[in-house]
Motif scaffolding. Structure first.
Motif, PDB file in Angstrom:
ATOM      1  N   GLU A   3      62.478 -27.394 -82.474  1.00  0.00           N
ATOM      2  CA  GLU A   3      63.098 -26.120 -82.121  1.00  0.00           C
ATOM      3  C   GLU A   3      62.994 -25.880 -80.613  1.00  0.00           C
ATOM      4  N   GLU A   4      64.106 -25.477 -80.009  1.00  0.00           N
ATOM      5  CA  GLU A   4      64.109 -25.234 -78.572  1.00  0.00           C
ATOM      6  C   GLU A   4      63.238 -24.021 -78.242  1.00  0.00           C
ATOM      7  N   LYS A   5      62.366 -24.197 -77.237  1.00  0.00           N
ATOM      8  CA  LYS A   5      61.523 -23.086 -76.832  1.00  0.00           C
ATOM      9  C   LYS A   5      62.305 -22.221 -75.857  1.00  0.00           C
ATOM     10  N   LYS A   6      62.512 -20.998 -76.246  1.00  0.00           N
ATOM     11  CA  LYS A   6      63.276 -20.115 -75.372  1.00  0.00           C
ATOM     12  C   LYS A   6      62.880 -18.660 -75.563  1.00  0.00           C
ATOM     13  N   PHE A   7      63.206 -17.879 -74.568  1.00  0.00           N
ATOM     14  CA  PHE A   7      63.078 -16.436 -74.653  1.00  0.00           C
ATOM     15  C   PHE A   7      64.437 -15.900 -75.110  1.00  0.00           C
ATOM     16  N   LEU A 470      63.746 -14.414 -69.900  1.00  0.00           N
ATOM     17  CA  LEU A 470      65.037 -14.400 -70.600  1.00  0.00           C
ATOM     18  C   LEU A 470      65.654 -15.800 -70.504  1.00  0.00           C
ATOM     19  N   GLY A 471      66.124 -16.322 -71.667  1.00  0.00           N
ATOM     20  CA  GLY A 471      66.818 -17.598 -71.659  1.00  0.00           C
ATOM     21  C   GLY A 471      65.896 -18.788 -71.825  1.00  0.00           C
ATOM     22  N   VAL A 472      66.411 -19.950 -71.470  1.00  0.00           N
ATOM     23  CA  VAL A 472      65.700 -21.209 -71.686  1.00  0.00           C
ATOM     24  C   VAL A 472      64.926 -21.584 -70.412  1.00  0.00           C
ATOM     25  N   PRO A 473      63.606 -21.696 -70.502  1.00  0.00           N
ATOM     26  CA  PRO A 473      62.843 -22.060 -69.297  1.00  0.00           C
ATOM     27  C   PRO A 473      63.051 -23.531 -68.953  1.00  0.00           C
ATOM     28  N   PRO A 474      62.928 -23.890 -67.682  1.00  0.00           N
ATOM     29  CA  PRO A 474      63.051 -25.299 -67.296  1.00  0.00           C
ATOM     30  C   PRO A 474      61.861 -26.097 -67.821  1.00  0.00           C
ATOM     31  N   GLU A 475      62.049 -27.414 -67.922  1.00  0.00           N
ATOM     32  CA  GLU A 475      60.923 -28.249 -68.377  1.00  0.00           C
ATOM     33  C   GLU A 475      59.728 -28.061 -67.460  1.00  0.00           C
ATOM     34  N   GLU A 476      59.989 -27.923 -66.173  1.00  0.00           N
ATOM     35  CA  GLU A 476      58.902 -27.660 -65.231  1.00  0.00           C
ATOM     36  C   GLU A 476      59.360 -26.608 -64.216  1.00  0.00           C
ATOM     37  N   VAL A 477      58.541 -25.581 -64.034  1.00  0.00           N
ATOM     38  CA  VAL A 477      58.843 -24.582 -63.013  1.00  0.00           C
ATOM     39  C   VAL A 477      58.380 -25.159 -61.680  1.00  0.00           C
ATOM     40  N   SER A 478      59.310 -25.550 -60.835  1.00  0.00           N
ATOM     41  CA  SER A 478      58.927 -26.243 -59.606  1.00  0.00           C
ATOM     42  C   SER A 478      59.479 -25.562 -58.350  1.00  0.00           C
ATOM     43  N   GLU A 479      60.357 -24.577 -58.527  1.00  0.00           N
ATOM     44  CA  GLU A 479      60.915 -23.913 -57.341  1.00  0.00           C
ATOM     45  C   GLU A 479      59.760 -23.314 -56.539  1.00  0.00           C
ATOM     46  N   PRO A 480      59.570 -23.756 -55.287  1.00  0.00           N
ATOM     47  CA  PRO A 480      58.330 -23.440 -54.576  1.00  0.00           C
ATOM     48  C   PRO A 480      58.043 -21.961 -54.374  1.00  0.00           C
ATOM     49  N   PHE A 481      59.058 -21.143 -54.053  1.00  0.00           N
ATOM     50  CA  PHE A 481      58.790 -19.718 -53.850  1.00  0.00           C
ATOM     51  C   PHE A 481      58.397 -19.041 -55.164  1.00  0.00           C
ATOM     52  N   THR A 482      59.009 -19.489 -56.272  1.00  0.00           N
ATOM     53  CA  THR A 482      58.659 -18.930 -57.582  1.00  0.00           C
ATOM     54  C   THR A 482      57.187 -19.161 -57.883  1.00  0.00           C
ATOM     55  N   VAL A 483      56.707 -20.355 -57.534  1.00  0.00           N
ATOM     56  CA  VAL A 483      55.315 -20.698 -57.819  1.00  0.00           C
ATOM     57  C   VAL A 483      54.370 -20.033 -56.816  1.00  0.00           C
ATOM     58  N   SER A 490      54.663 -23.458 -64.986  1.00  0.00           N
ATOM     59  CA  SER A 490      55.006 -23.918 -66.338  1.00  0.00           C
ATOM     60  C   SER A 490      53.962 -23.442 -67.342  1.00  0.00           C
ATOM     61  N   ASP A 491      52.681 -23.495 -66.953  1.00  0.00           N
ATOM     62  CA  ASP A 491      51.614 -23.024 -67.856  1.00  0.00           C
ATOM     63  C   ASP A 491      51.776 -21.541 -68.155  1.00  0.00           C
ATOM     64  N   LYS A 492      52.173 -20.777 -67.127  1.00  0.00           N
ATOM     65  CA  LYS A 492      52.333 -19.325 -67.326  1.00  0.00           C
ATOM     66  C   LYS A 492      53.456 -19.042 -68.302  1.00  0.00           C
ATOM     67  N   VAL A 493      54.554 -19.778 -68.167  1.00  0.00           N
ATOM     68  CA  VAL A 493      55.694 -19.578 -69.061  1.00  0.00           C
ATOM     69  C   VAL A 493      55.310 -19.967 -70.489  1.00  0.00           C
ATOM     70  N   GLU A 494      54.566 -21.064 -70.619  1.00  0.00           N
ATOM     71  CA  GLU A 494      54.103 -21.495 -71.947  1.00  0.00           C
ATOM     72  C   GLU A 494      53.236 -20.415 -72.582  1.00  0.00           C
ATOM     73  N   GLU A 495      52.399 -19.797 -71.749  1.00  0.00           N
ATOM     74  CA  GLU A 495      51.532 -18.725 -72.243  1.00  0.00           C
ATOM     75  C   GLU A 495      52.358 -17.540 -72.728  1.00  0.00           C
ATOM     76  N   TRP A 496      53.422 -17.219 -71.995  1.00  0.00           N
ATOM     77  CA  TRP A 496      54.303 -16.124 -72.408  1.00  0.00           C
ATOM     78  C   TRP A 496      54.916 -16.429 -73.776  1.00  0.00           C
ATOM     79  N   LEU A 497      55.299 -17.707 -73.973  1.00  0.00           N
ATOM     80  CA  LEU A 497      55.993 -18.071 -75.210  1.00  0.00           C
ATOM     81  C   LEU A 497      55.073 -18.005 -76.426  1.00  0.00           C
ATOM     82  N   LYS A 498      53.840 -18.446 -76.261  1.00  0.00           N
ATOM     83  CA  LYS A 498      52.936 -18.492 -77.426  1.00  0.00           C
ATOM     84  C   LYS A 498      52.088 -17.242 -77.540  1.00  0.00           C
ATOM     85  N   GLY A 499      52.013 -16.427 -76.486  1.00  0.00           N
ATOM     86  CA  GLY A 499      51.195 -15.222 -76.517  1.00  0.00           C
ATOM     87  C   GLY A 499      49.794 -15.525 -76.024  1.00  0.00           C
ATOM     88  N   ALA A 500      49.240 -14.651 -75.217  1.00  0.00           N
ATOM     89  CA  ALA A 500      47.930 -14.892 -74.616  1.00  0.00           C
ATOM     90  C   ALA A 500      46.808 -14.594 -75.599  1.00  0.00           C
TER      91      ALA A 500
END
Length: 614
Positions: A3-7, A470-483, A490-500
């Motif tokens: 199943e695709e992991k998405k918000f 919102l939407g489908v997260p990238p396999e890896e969050v690498s955009e430097p300003f975002t990080v 990527s770990d933060k997004v994974e945490e959002w998906l599964k719940g802390a």
């Protein structure tokens, strides 16, 4: 098939009935839309908790409108950072979501590289001159805004001086509408200036981090961060002035005794007027009020926060604490020289590890670049988001007063319930009724009902929990300003998906400022509660505000939910030599005031050593 992991996509998000009609508060181009559906679903969006953690009043959204254009254009059209594009915004349920635009085609990256290679070196080589020019034009802009005249009334008949000897040719009706348009233009111009060198400052920082990590494999983030610490910038000046005034108060005993009293700032100033020393001290205060008391009590982004100049209880509470600490023999100022000495020692230590001459040059070039331009981050933030915004809020309230005076709105601050395209409609309605003559009505009932409805929508939005993404997260969050700035990984997004896991006793985040300390936690979720902090406590908050510098001399450490290595909490903690862990995502949900914490800023770990009783 897995199943695709998405918000959820924007149209799949459900809102409580009390929020019905929230979309009407914001301009249509700031909403998710069917006609841009393909584009919007190609991008991953996340809530911008750094700038807009709360449900957003429509007129306060003007700063976001301005920064979306300004930040993006300096990356795509001005300095042309090769692989980067802009950061786009959308409003959903009164909260703002942002997304880094997908990279441009390779041929565009190549074109931009040529422009970038020519323009970046010029800025670095001439930064001192460019900064002085920037400061001069920005202060001129702010003074121009201060000089914008907002009529206090619409006269029954225009005065004789507008008729004789030569008719003026226009009336307060025009002046009201023109003045608001001028203010809006000035805000957009101010935010054009805001990003003039900011992206380059962050880029220089990222390039330095990259160089350091390639040359010194295994070097900790905290060590790299210390190599850029020690910034003498405008954002620290308000606190420096409070320190100076506090020392002056202690030297003139009646003043210090009055500042220590548990009474309001107004009562203290009244008592100070009764003594010669007090009057002299108040004169010193008056000299530095503009600009240094035009600092927000919180972030500077929201009209309800207030600034030191109009909420004097805040700076007076800081000075009360400073006087008490000075009398105990404590030091209250930031140890800038010690931070500089530590930085220089660390840089020399690592330079000795470099064997190749080319590597040494790469390191020195990157270090000199970041030391040259990084100060812009803590200089512009005072002048734009504090001094300039304080003037804006003051001017906007003059329009609010006028709309109340002519029965278009019930309360002055109701003007912030209308976006920048709607406010001119209210003003036009008001001056049209004046021009039409005695008895001509406005649509006051319509505007007042709309304001009342919007206040209820915002109240419901504050009780609602917006989705983090919102939407489908990238396999890896690498955009430097975002990080680096927003702290989204990527770990933060994974945490959002599964719940802390809210029962955990150990929390991880960015190792933003090294050092290990233990102490009691003070959880501050609302900026107005910052004055509750006590000496020796560990500040735990969603994110810090630039104007909180005075509390950094009395806390042991800072822990935040939001922010990366270049967020403000990280920068200020390094400048005050405090351990800091940022971007934990859950600190304010897991930690309670009174919990005993161990903060390991070098490894980005916060441990709850002992839970508070009760």
């Amino acid at each position: 098939m897995a199943e695709e992991k998405k918000f959820p996509y924007a149209e799949e998000v459900k809102f409580p009935p009390a929020m019905a009609g929230w979309e009407e508060m914001y301009p249509p181009h700031r909403l998710f839309s069917k006609d841009r559906d393909d584009w919007e679903k190609r991008h991953f969006w996340y809530q911008d908790k750094i700038h807009d953690p709360e449900a957003l009043y429509p007129l306060d959204d003007i700063f976001n409108e301005a920064w979306q254009i300004s930040l993006s254009q300096y990356t795509t059209r001005v300095f042309c950072i090769p692989p980067a594009q802009g950061v786009q915004q959308r409003m959903l349920g009164c909260y703002m979501y942002i997304s880094a635009v997908e990279p441009p085609p390779p041929e565009v990256i190549g074109e931009k590289a040529e422009v970038f290679g020519k323009r970046l070196p010029y800025v670095l080589q001439n930064y001192d001159m460019l900064w002085q020019k920037w400061l001069e034009k920005f202060q001129t802009l702010g003074r121009d805004m201060q000089n914008v005249k907002v009529p206090e009334e619409l006269p029954k008949y225009v005065p004789d001086e507008d008729i004789f000897p030569v008719t003026k040719g226009y009336t307060p009706a025009y002046e009201v509408m023109a003045a608001f348009n001028t203010l809006v233009n000035q805000i957009f111009l101010g935010w054009q200036y805001h990003f003039e060198y900011l992206n380059l400052a962050y880029l220089a920082y990222l390039m330095f981090v990259d160089t350091a990590k390639k040359l010194f494999p295994g070097i900790k983030d905290g060590a790299v961060m210390k190599m850029v610490a020690g910034v003498d910038a405008a954002m620290f000046r308000p606190d420096e002035e409070l320190c100076r005034l506090s020392r002056l108060a202690v030297a003139q005993r009646p003043v210090g005794d009055i500042l220590k009293k548990n009474i309001s700032a107004d009562e203290k100033m009244k008592e100070l007027q009764g003594t010669q020393e007090g009057r002299a001290w108040l004169e010193e205060l008056e000299k530095i009020k503009d600009p240094w008391f035009f600092v927000s009590c919180a972030s500077g982004w929201f009209h309800y926060e207030g600034s030191w100049v109009n909420k004097p209880d805040v700076p007076f509470s800081y000075m009360q604490s400073y006087v008490e600490r000075l009398e105990k023999g404590e030091k209250i100022e930031r140890s800038l020289k010690a931070i500089e000495k530590e930085r220089e020692g660390l840089v020399e230590e690592y330079k000795k590890l470099i064997m190749a001459e080319d590597d040494r040059k790469s390191f020195e070039d990157a270090y000199n670049a970041v030391r040259t331009i990084y100060q812009f981050t803590e200089n512009h933030i005072f002048w734009v988001e504090n001094w300039f915004h304080t003037i804006w809020f003051d001017k906007v309230r003059k329009f609010g007063n006028l709309l109340v005076k002519y029965n278009v709105l019930k309360k002055t601050d109701d003007i912030f319930l209308f976006n920048r395209f709607e406010v001119p409609m209210l003003l036009e309605d008001m001056v049209t009724a004046w021009a039409l003559g005695v008895g001509a009505p406005t649509r006051s009932k319509y505007w007042m009902e709309k304001a009342e409805k919007r206040e209820k929508i915002l109240a419901a939005a504050r009780e609602w929990a917006p989705v983090p993404g919102l939407g489908v997260p990238p396999e890896e969050v690498s955009e430097p300003f975002t990080v680096m700035l927003w702290g989204i990984t990527s770990d933060k997004v994974e945490e959002w998906l599964k719940g802390a896991d809210l029962s955990a006793n150990e929390i991880k985040g960015f190792a933003s400022s090294s050092g290990v300390v233990e102490g009691p936690a003070r959880v501050i979720k609302l900026s107005q509660n910052i004055v509750e902090l006590k000496p020796g406590e560990i500040l735990v908050c969603p994110s810090t505000n630039p104007s909180w510098a005075p509390v950094f001399t009395k806390i042991k450490a800072a822990v935040t939910d939001i922010g990366g290595l270049t967020c403000h909490a990280s920068i200020v903690s390094r400048e005050y030599g405090l351990p800091s862990v940022t971007g934990t995502g859950v600190a304010t949900s897991i930690i309670k005031t009174g919990d005993i914490l161990r903060v390991d800023g070098g490894n980005g770990i916060v441990t709850i050593v002992k839970r508070a009783c009760g």
